[in-house]
Design a protein around this motif. Sequence first.
Motif, PDB file in Angstrom:
ATOM      1  N   ASP A 152      69.227  51.249  44.846  1.00 17.69           N
ATOM      2  CA  ASP A 152      69.482  52.627  45.262  1.00 17.69           C
ATOM      3  C   ASP A 152      70.990  52.879  45.191  1.00 17.69           C
ATOM      4  OD1 ASP A 152      69.193  55.190  46.201  1.00 17.69           O
ATOM      5  OD2 ASP A 152      68.824  54.610  48.278  1.00 17.69           O
ATOM      6  N   ALA A 153      71.451  53.221  43.984  1.00 21.48           N
ATOM      7  CA  ALA A 153      72.887  53.439  43.724  1.00 21.48           C
ATOM      8  C   ALA A 153      73.033  54.459  42.598  1.00 21.48           C
ATOM      9  CB  ALA A 153      73.539  52.124  43.323  1.00 21.48           C
ATOM     10  N   GLU A 154      74.267  54.930  42.389  1.00 20.77           N
ATOM     11  CA  GLU A 154      74.518  55.889  41.310  1.00 20.77           C
ATOM     12  C   GLU A 154      74.352  55.252  39.938  1.00 20.77           C
ATOM     13  OE1 GLU A 154      78.008  58.335  41.574  1.00 20.77           O
ATOM     14  OE2 GLU A 154      77.817  58.449  43.756  1.00 20.77           O
ATOM     15  N   GLU A 155      74.848  54.029  39.783  1.00 21.05           N
ATOM     16  CA  GLU A 155      74.731  53.321  38.507  1.00 21.05           C
ATOM     17  C   GLU A 155      73.315  52.776  38.360  1.00 21.05           C
ATOM     18  OE1 GLU A 155      77.212  53.013  36.178  1.00 21.05           O
ATOM     19  OE2 GLU A 155      78.368  54.343  37.485  1.00 21.05           O
ATOM     20  N   TRP A 193      71.314  46.274  51.196  1.00 22.51           N
ATOM     21  CA  TRP A 193      70.950  46.397  49.789  1.00 22.51           C
ATOM     22  C   TRP A 193      69.560  47.029  49.772  1.00 22.51           C
ATOM     23  CZ3 TRP A 193      74.260  45.320  45.901  1.00 22.51           C
ATOM     24  CH2 TRP A 193      75.344  44.499  46.181  1.00 22.51           C
ATOM     25  N   THR A 194      69.454  48.233  49.237  1.00 21.88           N
ATOM     26  CA  THR A 194      68.196  48.969  49.277  1.00 21.88           C
ATOM     27  C   THR A 194      67.664  49.159  47.856  1.00 21.88           C
ATOM     28  OG1 THR A 194      68.948  50.108  51.262  1.00 21.88           O
ATOM     29  CG2 THR A 194      67.092  51.089  50.079  1.00 21.88           C
ATOM     30  N   PHE A 195      66.376  48.851  47.680  1.00 21.81           N
ATOM     31  CA  PHE A 195      65.738  48.923  46.372  1.00 21.81           C
ATOM     32  C   PHE A 195      64.487  49.780  46.455  1.00 21.81           C
ATOM     33  CE2 PHE A 195      68.100  45.014  46.623  1.00 21.81           C
ATOM     34  CZ  PHE A 195      68.732  44.933  45.404  1.00 21.81           C
ATOM     35  N   LEU A 196      64.317  50.605  45.456  1.00 28.33           N
ATOM     36  CA  LEU A 196      63.100  51.384  45.302  1.00 28.33           C
ATOM     37  C   LEU A 196      62.230  50.592  44.336  1.00 28.33           C
ATOM     38  CD1 LEU A 196      64.839  54.838  44.831  1.00 28.33           C
ATOM     39  CD2 LEU A 196      64.106  53.748  46.962  1.00 28.33           C
ATOM     40  N   PRO A 243      75.995  49.409  47.711  1.00 26.63           N
ATOM     41  CA  PRO A 243      76.382  50.824  47.715  1.00 26.63           C
ATOM     42  C   PRO A 243      76.243  51.408  49.117  1.00 26.63           C
ATOM     43  CG  PRO A 243      74.793  50.365  45.972  1.00 26.63           C
ATOM     44  CD  PRO A 243      74.873  49.149  46.826  1.00 26.63           C
ATOM     45  N   GLU A 244      77.180  52.277  49.482  1.00 27.64           N
ATOM     46  CA  GLU A 244      77.116  52.910  50.799  1.00 27.64           C
ATOM     47  C   GLU A 244      75.997  53.925  50.812  1.00 27.64           C
ATOM     48  OE1 GLU A 244      80.574  54.215  52.795  1.00 27.64           O
ATOM     49  OE2 GLU A 244      81.833  52.682  51.864  1.00 27.64           O
TER      50      GLU A 244
END
Length: 177
Positions: free
Chosen positions: A10-13, A102-105, A135-136
């Motif tokens: 879960d980040a922009e990149e 650290w968050t993951f979809l 990522p924040e």
Amino acid sequence: MIYKFRAILDAEEDVFRDIAIQEEDTLEDLHNAIVNAFGFDGMEVASFYTCDDTWNQEDEIPMFDTGDTPGEQKTMSDYHLNQLLGEDQTKIIYVYDFINMWTFLVELAAVEEDEVGETYPALLFSHGELPAIAPEKEFEAEGDDFYSEFEDDLDEDDLDGFGDDSFEDYGFEENWN
């Protein structure tokens, strides 16, 4: 049957891994596959969260039983993938390391037949590099004004009685140690 998942940071990149795993494996097995696919050391606590179709977080499924009564709370090892995920429910959220978050979809992308001679879980595809730090997150309130429920009309007059001598009525002596 084999479940093919895409775990997206879960980040922009764009950073994601495609993982194949047997449908009878547990969420703990999927946790281990994600940890290995992203290169974590596996020493941190993690949880899965059920969610709706728009990724709104619902119920937690932790690594360890944190309930008041041992054995009362179900953990990752109690859930087989095919019990929780399938055609009707394809999404789940995974959080690794509650300090860094650290968050993951994680989405079930396909259900296919086993490939003869293949060992599972298997990393099928890797895209992007994991950043050095998580990522924040920007947490949003459900209403227009998050702080409104915490605001009140306190002013200096409401604090009368809390001056230097206000504790005399409580029996504290000046030099009580």
